[in-house]
Scaffold this motif. Structure first.
Motif, short mmCIF file in Angstrom:
data_model
loop_
_atom_site.label_atom_id
_atom_site.label_comp_id
_atom_site.label_asym_id
_atom_site.label_seq_id
_atom_site.Cartn_x
_atom_site.Cartn_y
_atom_site.Cartn_z
N SER A 133 0.83 -1.21 0.00
CA SER A 133 0.00 0.00 0.00
C SER A 133 0.86 1.26 0.00
CB SER A 133 -0.92 0.00 1.23
OG SER A 133 -1.63 1.22 1.34
N ARG A 134 1.92 1.26 0.83
CA ARG A 134 2.82 2.43 0.88
C ARG A 134 3.56 2.59 -0.45
NH1 ARG A 134 4.27 4.56 6.05
NH2 ARG A 134 2.27 4.80 7.13
N GLU A 135 3.95 1.47 -1.05
CA GLU A 135 4.66 1.55 -2.34
C GLU A 135 3.74 2.13 -3.41
OE1 GLU A 135 5.94 -2.46 -2.83
OE2 GLU A 135 7.87 -2.13 -1.82
N ARG A 136 2.47 1.69 -3.41
CA ARG A 136 1.51 2.25 -4.37
C ARG A 136 1.30 3.73 -4.14
NH1 ARG A 136 -1.31 -2.67 -3.49
NH2 ARG A 136 -2.60 -1.63 -1.92
N SER A 137 1.20 4.13 -2.88
CA SER A 137 1.00 5.54 -2.56
C SER A 137 2.19 6.37 -3.00
CB SER A 137 0.77 5.72 -1.05
OG SER A 137 -0.42 5.08 -0.64
N GLN A 138 3.39 5.83 -2.79
CA GLN A 138 4.60 6.53 -3.20
C GLN A 138 4.65 6.67 -4.72
OE1 GLN A 138 8.63 4.65 -2.63
NE2 GLN A 138 8.92 6.37 -1.25
N ALA A 139 4.28 5.59 -5.44
CA ALA A 139 4.25 5.64 -6.90
C ALA A 139 3.22 6.65 -7.39
CB ALA A 139 3.95 4.26 -7.46
N LEU A 200 2.18 4.43 -19.98
CA LEU A 200 1.60 5.78 -19.88
C LEU A 200 0.16 5.70 -19.40
CD1 LEU A 200 2.43 8.81 -20.84
CD2 LEU A 200 0.84 8.33 -22.70
N ILE A 201 -0.62 4.84 -20.04
CA ILE A 201 -2.04 4.72 -19.70
C ILE A 201 -2.21 4.16 -18.29
CG2 ILE A 201 -4.17 3.50 -20.27
CD1 ILE A 201 -3.33 3.74 -23.22
N ARG A 202 -1.40 3.16 -17.95
CA ARG A 202 -1.53 2.52 -16.64
C ARG A 202 -1.29 3.50 -15.50
NH1 ARG A 202 1.50 -1.37 -17.61
NH2 ARG A 202 3.48 -0.71 -16.68
N HIS A 203 -0.30 4.37 -15.65
CA HIS A 203 0.08 5.25 -14.55
C HIS A 203 -0.62 6.61 -14.57
CE1 HIS A 203 3.06 2.52 -13.04
NE2 HIS A 203 3.72 2.50 -14.18
N TYR A 204 -1.11 7.03 -15.73
CA TYR A 204 -1.60 8.41 -15.82
C TYR A 204 -3.04 8.57 -16.29
CZ TYR A 204 3.29 9.40 -15.10
OH TYR A 204 4.55 9.44 -14.55
N ALA A 205 -3.69 7.49 -16.70
CA ALA A 205 -5.06 7.60 -17.17
C ALA A 205 -5.98 8.20 -16.11
CB ALA A 205 -5.59 6.23 -17.62
N SER A 206 -5.74 7.87 -14.85
CA SER A 206 -6.61 8.36 -13.78
C SER A 206 -6.41 9.84 -13.48
CB SER A 206 -6.38 7.56 -12.50
OG SER A 206 -5.05 7.74 -12.04
N LEU A 207 -5.33 10.44 -14.02
CA LEU A 207 -5.03 11.83 -13.71
C LEU A 207 -5.55 12.81 -14.77
CD1 LEU A 207 -1.35 11.53 -12.44
CD2 LEU A 207 -3.45 11.62 -11.10
N VAL A 208 -5.93 12.28 -15.92
CA VAL A 208 -6.34 13.17 -17.00
C VAL A 208 -7.85 13.25 -17.11
CG1 VAL A 208 -4.25 12.65 -18.30
CG2 VAL A 208 -6.33 11.37 -18.79
N GLU A 209 -8.30 14.36 -17.66
CA GLU A 209 -9.72 14.50 -17.97
C GLU A 209 -9.89 14.14 -19.43
OE1 GLU A 209 -11.10 18.37 -17.04
OE2 GLU A 209 -10.49 18.27 -14.96
N ILE A 210 -10.53 12.99 -19.67
CA ILE A 210 -10.67 12.51 -21.03
C ILE A 210 -11.81 13.25 -21.72
CG2 ILE A 210 -11.13 10.50 -22.46
CD1 ILE A 210 -10.01 8.78 -20.22
N GLU A 211 -11.49 13.85 -22.86
CA GLU A 211 -12.51 14.58 -23.61
C GLU A 211 -13.49 13.60 -24.23
OE1 GLU A 211 -12.79 17.75 -23.65
OE2 GLU A 211 -10.94 18.23 -22.60
N PRO A 212 -14.80 13.95 -24.25
CA PRO A 212 -15.79 13.04 -24.87
C PRO A 212 -15.60 12.98 -26.37
CG PRO A 212 -16.81 15.14 -24.25
CD PRO A 212 -15.41 15.16 -23.69
#
Length: 212
Positions: A133-139, A200-212
């Motif tokens: 859990s800490r490793e995921r949080s750090q990543a 790229l998608i695995r680590h950053y998809a949750s951070l972007v606002e995907i345009e419709p």
């Protein structure tokens, strides 16, 4: 097993909260046999006020203690965002008590006298869970820091990449040339330290606002 972060040179730490000195002494000796450090606490309120929340490890918490119950301590810790897994111990367990403990976020609920192997297995599982859990949080923090370095245009390009658009489609959407898109794409891959589209998608998809 080693802790992550600032305490990386230290083994995980188990916080043991029980008002019975004999129980604390016996469990401390048992837990130390598998290479885990133990810090004992007789007073749950002193524990809540004084324990280091940055340590990697787990918490062993007796349910019935004078002044404040272990379940109340558990609920308080969860409300405060403490992330160490909590193993509850009780000499007088009930179904309702067990249900309440798990509902509040306990990792395990064991009855006294505690089976040595069951406790050690629960602790080792809890520590492994906490390290991951800490490793995921750090990543996640590192990903957010890298994402913050992107320009507004690079974030737009990233969002469209994550949405599955090609360079030509991104160029049309942003009204720029495909070559310009390629430049932005190369820059954001470098800034995000991504070696592939999948990474790229695995680590950053949750951070972007995907345009419709």
């Amino acid at each position: 097993m080693r802790a992550v972060g600032s305490g990386a040179t230290l083994s995980p730490l188990i916080h043991l909260i029980d008002d019975d000195e004999a129980v604390r002494s016996g469990l401390t000796l048992l837990i130390s046999t598998v290479g885990l450090r133990v810090q004992g606490w007789a007073d749950p309120q002193a524990f809540m006020a004084g324990f280091d929340r940055q340590t990697v490890g787990a918490i062993v918490l007796d349910v019935r203690m004078p002044g404040i119950s272990g379940l109340t301590v558990l609920e308080t810790l969860v409300a405060q965002g403490v992330d160490q897994p909590v193993i509850m111990l009780t000499g007088h367990g009930t179904v309702e008590m067990c249900r309440r403990a798990f509902k509040a976020g306990a990792a395990e609920f064991l009855e006294k006298p505690v089976d040595d192997e069951a406790l050690l297995e629960a602790l080792q599982n809890a520590v492994r869970q906490h390290v991951k859990s800490r490793e995921r949080s750090q990543a996640d923090r590192h990903a957010q820091e890298r994402y913050a370095q992107l320009s507004t245009r690079e974030r737009e390009v990233l969002g469209l990449i994550v949405a599955g658009l090609t360079n030509k489609e991104i160029g049309r959407a942003l009204e720029v040339s495909p070559r310009t898109v390629e430049t932005h794409r190369a820059n954001l891959f470098a800034k995000l330290e991504a070696d592939s589209l999948a990474q790229l998608i695995r680590h950053y998809a949750s951070l972007v606002e995907i345009e419709p």
